[in-house]
Scaffold this active site. Structure first.
Site, short mmCIF file in Angstrom:
data_model
loop_
_atom_site.label_atom_id
_atom_site.label_comp_id
_atom_site.label_asym_id
_atom_site.label_seq_id
_atom_site.Cartn_x
_atom_site.Cartn_y
_atom_site.Cartn_z
N TYR A 156 0.84 -1.21 0.00
CA TYR A 156 0.00 0.00 0.00
C TYR A 156 0.88 1.27 0.00
O TYR A 156 0.62 2.22 -0.75
CB TYR A 156 -0.89 -0.06 1.24
CG TYR A 156 -1.92 1.03 1.38
CD1 TYR A 156 -3.08 1.04 0.60
CD2 TYR A 156 -1.75 2.04 2.32
CE1 TYR A 156 -4.03 2.03 0.77
CE2 TYR A 156 -2.71 3.04 2.49
CZ TYR A 156 -3.85 3.02 1.71
OH TYR A 156 -4.79 4.01 1.87
N LYS A 160 0.95 4.14 -2.83
CA LYS A 160 0.58 5.52 -2.50
C LYS A 160 1.76 6.49 -2.70
O LYS A 160 1.55 7.65 -3.08
CB LYS A 160 0.05 5.59 -1.06
CG LYS A 160 -1.27 4.84 -0.85
CD LYS A 160 -2.36 5.36 -1.77
CE LYS A 160 -3.74 4.83 -1.41
NZ LYS A 160 -4.79 5.33 -2.31
P1 NAP Z 1 -13.45 2.22 1.32
O1 NAP Z 1 -14.45 2.74 2.30
O2 NAP Z 1 -12.92 0.84 1.48
O3 NAP Z 1 -14.06 2.39 -0.17
C1 NAP Z 1 -13.32 1.98 -1.28
C2 NAP Z 1 -14.02 2.39 -2.54
O4 NAP Z 1 -13.21 1.98 -3.66
C3 NAP Z 1 -15.38 1.70 -2.72
O5 NAP Z 1 -16.26 2.60 -3.34
C4 NAP Z 1 -15.05 0.54 -3.66
O6 NAP Z 1 -16.16 0.13 -4.46
C5 NAP Z 1 -13.99 1.19 -4.54
N1 NAP Z 1 -13.13 0.24 -5.24
C6 NAP Z 1 -12.33 -0.73 -4.71
N2 NAP Z 1 -11.69 -1.37 -5.69
C7 NAP Z 1 -12.07 -0.80 -6.86
C8 NAP Z 1 -11.75 -1.05 -8.23
N3 NAP Z 1 -10.90 -2.00 -8.60
N4 NAP Z 1 -12.35 -0.27 -9.17
C9 NAP Z 1 -13.23 0.70 -8.82
N5 NAP Z 1 -13.57 0.97 -7.54
C10 NAP Z 1 -12.98 0.23 -6.58
O7 NAP Z 1 -12.15 3.16 1.27
P2 NAP Z 1 -11.90 4.65 1.82
O8 NAP Z 1 -11.40 4.53 3.21
O9 NAP Z 1 -13.04 5.54 1.52
O10 NAP Z 1 -10.63 5.04 0.93
C11 NAP Z 1 -10.75 5.77 -0.28
C12 NAP Z 1 -9.37 6.14 -0.76
O11 NAP Z 1 -8.70 6.88 0.25
C13 NAP Z 1 -8.48 4.93 -1.05
O12 NAP Z 1 -7.66 5.20 -2.16
C14 NAP Z 1 -7.65 4.81 0.21
O13 NAP Z 1 -6.44 4.15 -0.02
C15 NAP Z 1 -7.46 6.28 0.56
N6 NAP Z 1 -7.14 6.50 1.96
C16 NAP Z 1 -7.98 6.12 2.96
C17 NAP Z 1 -7.61 6.36 4.28
C18 NAP Z 1 -8.49 5.97 5.44
O14 NAP Z 1 -8.02 6.13 6.59
N7 NAP Z 1 -9.69 5.50 5.24
C19 NAP Z 1 -6.39 6.99 4.56
C20 NAP Z 1 -5.57 7.36 3.51
C21 NAP Z 1 -5.95 7.12 2.21
P3 NAP Z 1 -17.21 -1.00 -3.97
O15 NAP Z 1 -18.04 -0.35 -2.87
O16 NAP Z 1 -18.01 -1.32 -5.18
O17 NAP Z 1 -16.39 -2.15 -3.45
#
Ligand code: NAP
Length: 248
Positions: A156, A160
């Site tokens: 990851y 990133k």
């Molecule tokens: P999340 O709640 O797990 O949601 C992930 C989203 O990505 C869902 O809408 C999922 O769709 C979609 N997805 C997964 N694989 C995909 C693919 N191959 N093609 C298209 N869509 C896909 O994640 P989140 O926490 O909101 O994170 C969103 C972004 O922020 C990510 O890039 C993550 O790495 C980054 N981020 C998150 C955090 C954190 O603390 N949460 C921190 C830093 C960065 P489905 O619902 O259809 O599965």
């Protein structure tokens, strides 16, 4: 913020940060393309809410961004529906955590393919249209883990950190055409991605956050919508941490 007449595409918008970003653009009056991969019902709920929130029109589109042809179809569907894509947020992401010594090839590949190659697939497909329009705002969702690393998340962190190099390179390639490319690096944000972490890990992480609390998807959406709007027109190639000070 007024985004009347603009169209925003958000990958992975069925949940979490992507959902909040899509709704924020909707609230500013933009048309929104909402992408998901598995969760059709959640995607439909976001689409319905986006219309209630202020988006004139919405397109819900299933695509796996890690597959080049599906990413290209997603972009084309947005252009066919709205005639333009002004703002793209590469947000879709997954984790497959393990220590490097135990990490399987498929977990390395899956994380790199969705988080990093997915952004490349979408960006390559959309740039053709943005270059022609001489306008574009691309925001890549990186992570504080890409800035400082994390034991158990080498795949990851590599994806990133790779997104940051990608962001700066594309910003240099397309700046002369009035297209900005920036990255946002969220810290610990309360979403489904983080809810499985143990209380012990949460307590340890919270102690490292100068602002003393976990972030919300809306905290991230506020910065993404700024970078996606007119006011950020002279900001490109930047990485903005939205992490309560975690990466200071
Ligand atoms: P999340 O709640 O797990 O949601 C992930 C989203 O990505 C869902 O809408 C999922 O769709 C979609 N997805 C997964 N694989 C995909 C693919 N191959 N093609 C298209 N869509 C896909 O994640 P989140 O926490 O909101 O994170 C969103 C972004 O922020 C990510 O890039 C993550 O790495 C980054 N981020 C998150 C955090 C954190 O603390 N949460 C921190 C830093 C960065 P489905 O619902 O259809 O599965």
């Amino acid at each position: 913020m007024n985004l009347d007449g603009r169209t925003a595409l958000v990958t992975g918008a069925s949940r979490g940060i992507g959902r909040a970003v899509a709704l924020a653009f909707a609230g500013a009056g933009a048309n929104v393309v909402i992408n998901y991969v598995r969760n059709a019902r959640a995607g439909q709920e976001v689409a319905d809410e986006a219309l209630r929130t202020g988006a004139p029109r919405v397109l819900l589109f299933q695509a796996d961004v890690s597959r080049p042809e599906e990413a290209a179809n997603l972009v084309q569907a947005g252009v066919d529906e709205f005639g333009r894509l002004d703002i793209v947020v590469n947000n879709a992401g997954i984790t497959r955590d393990n220590l490097v010594m135990r990490m399987k090839d498929e977990d390395w590949d899956a994380v790199l393919n969705v988080n990093l190659k997915g952004a490349f697939n979408i960006t390559r497909a959309v740039l053709r249209h943005m270059l022609k329009a001489r306008y574009g705002r691309i925001v890549n969702i990186s992570s504080v883990i890409g800035l400082r690393g994390n034991a158990g998340q080498a795949n990851y962190a590599a994806a990133k950190a790779g997104l940051i190099g990608f962001t700066k390179s594309v910003a240099r390639e397309v700046g002369s055409r009035n297209i900005t490319v920036n990255a946002v690096a969220p810290g610990f944000i309360l979403t489904e991605m983080t809810k499985e972490l143990s209380q012990e890990v949460r307590d340890r992480m919270q102690a490292e956050i100068p602002l003393g609390r976990f972030g919300t998807a809306d905290d991230v959406a506020a910065v993404v919508t700024f970078l996606g709007g007119e006011a950020a027109g002279y900001v490109t190639g930047q990485v903005i941490a939205v992490d309560g000070g975690m990466a200071i």
